[in-house]
Design a protein around this motif. Structure first.
Motif, PDB file in Angstrom:
ATOM      1  N   ILE A   1       0.844  -1.199   0.000  1.00 39.00           N
ATOM      2  CA  ILE A   1       0.000   0.000   0.000  1.00 39.00           C
ATOM      3  C   ILE A   1       0.885   1.257   0.000  1.00 39.00           C
ATOM      4  CG2 ILE A   1      -1.788   1.315   1.218  1.00 39.00           C
ATOM      5  CD1 ILE A   1      -2.778  -1.392   2.385  1.00 39.00           C
TER       6      ILE A   1
ATOM      7  N   LEU B   1      -2.145   6.317   4.153  1.00 39.67           N
ATOM      8  CA  LEU B   1      -2.353   5.005   4.767  1.00 39.67           C
ATOM      9  C   LEU B   1      -2.353   5.144   6.285  1.00 39.67           C
ATOM     10  CD1 LEU B   1      -2.186   1.793   4.910  1.00 39.67           C
ATOM     11  CD2 LEU B   1       0.291   2.103   4.815  1.00 39.67           C
TER      12      LEU B   1
ATOM     13  N   ILE C   1      -4.778  -2.482  -5.268  1.00 37.12           N
ATOM     14  CA  ILE C   1      -4.829  -1.430  -4.250  1.00 37.12           C
ATOM     15  C   ILE C   1      -5.178  -0.104  -4.907  1.00 37.12           C
ATOM     16  CG2 ILE C   1      -3.383  -0.120  -2.636  1.00 37.12           C
ATOM     17  CD1 ILE C   1      -1.917  -2.917  -2.210  1.00 37.12           C
TER      18      ILE C   1
END
Lengths: 192, 395
Positions: free
Chosen positions: B282, B298, B371
């Motif tokens: 990510i 994130l 993602i």
């Protein structure tokens, strides 16, 4: 553009040392100050089953943990695995296919349909002659280092000493170093 | 936390080797374990340390995981520092005693190498094993990398043994991805680890025969409820004590742990939340999309139990959208991490849009493109709070 790493995908059969080779390359690159990652892909674990291993090397921390779908280099340790799927995602312009085989370039092209750069070395023969066992991974590391120049040959030699000396003794270390060196010297690359 | 590793001091090792090395440095009095893929190399490495006389640990090779957990419960009750490690079906077989370990307030530390629960049989990574123990009363930490698996194993000992906590800790590391993957790890000197964890101070040890105590007696409607209330309180203390332990760990390692790790969150409008090794991928996608001008970020969850509700609220309140990735599912309900994050945001003054994405069950690979897709859904305003979506699934 996402961050780029040098990505190497290893194809072999369980027991041929693809996992160890992927790891040894990562360890050697770390000693050269690079960020590294190496991991195998496990299926049903049985000797002789086709398996893959992966090495990523970068100047920045390696973040991606997915399998390598677009490798810079594909290393095939067992030529019976050659097929068009083995070069999937390998770029024909900048990619490199390195194969352990006694056959010629045309045969490799015929089996894979790969039009990019191919290098080959008779790694199993060399391993049998130098180590006395058909485990071709150190030969392939020598060939890879020559073909890609990712780390100096001495870095792998040092790694072999570190890994094998305590475990197997001097004789095995020397045999593997000879095998490594012969891989480096005897790898042949065909014209594209 | 992959970034602040000194490559000159690092070694390229698997997560399993890193955790086994932490266990060598911790040198528990007792380790009881039963091998199960992909936990096996941890036990193999550690058994070798025992066989070579590198540690003085009493290693008990047991006949099942139920016995492994029972043996460490016995050892910890007696006043020993005790550890085990397991995965998936092994953890499931332990379940009865896992719950008892927490109920008896025993500070056992257990690395769990996350693997999908059967059936069908699958040896690869997901979080169904740990999530099945979500409500067992154990503290749950999740490692993103080999370095974190090593660090958190050491940190867990100090957290578990804190006199106000006295709870067992699961250190979760993703099966194969972390356990069998090789990457740089910086080990601490043995004496620093020993100094950090200190001597175990046993609380009501069975072996203190001058002060006899009873463990695990019948406890019916007269007191059982009050004992559960104490466990709930201990979890509250775990939340209080964790930052202090993390600070002390920072002092010896230079690596800072917290309930959560914010990554490129300063001005992030679209935030992903996840557990474990996928956070690395990510981060890669966040960097990639940031370069294109997208305000993405994130929030990595390091501690899942107790759940860091306050930090989740603090970081997610007012964002445009929050996408939660779960590597497990709860059949017939929302996925565990999504449910927790969504619930935490009920009280937020500016609630973000929310989306739930389940991925990676049984080791299905999660690619950067997957993602990216979830982030793009968020950016396009295409999230439905009541819809569970899937990444990398054939429909």
């Amino acid at each position: 553009m996402p961050v780029k790493y040098l990505e190497i995908r290893w194809h072999g059969r369980a027991g041929q040392g693809a996992k160890s080779a992927a790891q040894m390359l990562a360890e050697s690159a770390l000693e050269q100050g690079k960020f590294v990652q190496a991991f195998p892909e496990y299926g049903a674990e049985r000797t002789g089953a086709p398996m893959k291993a992966f090495t990523r090397i970068g100047d920045q921390p390696v973040l991606v943990r997915a399998v390598i779908e677009n490798p810079d280099v594909v290393v095939v340790i067992d030529d019976t695995l050659l097929s068009p799927t083995i070069v999937e995602g390998l770029d024909e312009k900048n990619g490199l296919l390195l194969v352990n085989t006694v056959r010629d370039f045309d045969w490799i092209r015929g089996r894979t349909g790969y039009k990019g750069k191919i290098c080959k070395v008779a790694a199993t023969d060399i391993a049998l002659q130098e180590i006395g066992r058909g485990v071709p991974n150190t030969v392939m590391l020598g060939a890879l280092v020559k073909a890609v120049g990712v780390v100096p040959l001495e870095a792998i030699e040092k790694r072999i000493e570190k890994m094998f000396l305590g475990k197997f003794g001097k004789e095995i270390v020397e045999a593997n170093k000879r095998a490594l060196k012969r891989g480096y010297e005897e790898v042949e690359c065909g014209e594209v | 936390m992959l970034t602040n590793i000194d490559l000159k001091k690092a070694q390229a090792v698997t997560g399993a080797e890193a955790v086994a090395n932490a266990m060598r440095q911790i040198e528990p009095h007792v380790v009881a374990a039963y091998p199960i893929t992909p936990q096996t190399p941890i036990v193999e490495y550690f058994a070798k340390f025992v066989a070579d006389g590198v540690v003085r640990t009493e290693m008990i090779p047991v006949e099942s995981e139920h016995s492994a957990m029972s043996a460490v419960v016995g050892a910890a009750s007696a006043g020993a520092r005790a550890m085990t490690a397991t995965s998936a079906n092994g953890l499931a077989l332990m379940h009865e005693i896992v719950y008892i370990a927490a109920s008896l307030r025993l500070p056992i530390v257990m690395p769990v190498v996350n693997r999908a629960l059967s059936g069908p049989i699958n040896i690869h990574c997901d979080h169904s094993d740990a999530m099945a123990e979500r409500d067992s009363g154990w503290i749950q930490l999740y490692a993103e990398s080999n370095q974190e698996a090593y660090d958190l194993t050491i940190l867990a000992v100090k957290l578990a043994e804190n006199e106000n906590v006295r709870l067992p800790v699961m250190v979760n590391l993703d099966g194969f991805i972390i356990s069998h993957g090789v990457e740089p790890v910086e080990f601490l000197p043995d004496e620093k680890v020993k100094e950090f964890i200190g001597e175990l101070k046993p609380v009501y040890p069975l072996l203190d025969t001058e002060h006899p105590v009873t463990y695990g007696p019948l406890d019916l409607y007269d007191y059982y409820f009050e004992h559960k209330r104490q466990q709930i309180e201990a979890m509250r203390y775990a939340r209080k004590v964790f930052p202090k332990v993390a600070e002390e760990f920072y002092a010896i390692s230079g690596r800072k742990y917290d309930f959560v790790e914010p990554y490129r969150m300063e001005d992030a409008e679209y935030v992903m939340v996840a557990l474990g090794s996928t956070n690395s991928t990510i981060k890669y996608v966040v960097d990639w999309m940031r370069e294109e001008g997208h305000k993405v970020g994130l929030l990595k969850i390091w501690m899942f139990r107790p759940f860091p509700k306050e930090q989740v609220q603090q970081y997610l309140n007012g964002r445009k959208a929050v996408v939660v990735l779960d590597r497990s599912t709860s059949f017939g309900a929302e996925a565990p991490l999504y449910e927790a994050v969504k619930s935490a945001l009920y009280e937020a003054s500016a609630r973000p849009q929310m989306g739930s994405y389940v991925y990676g069950l049984g080791g299905r690979d999660i690619l950067p493109e997957h993602i990216r897709q979830a982030f793009e859904d968020a950016i396009e305003g295409n999230l439905l709070a009541d819809e569970q979506r899937y990444l990398g699934l054939r429909e």
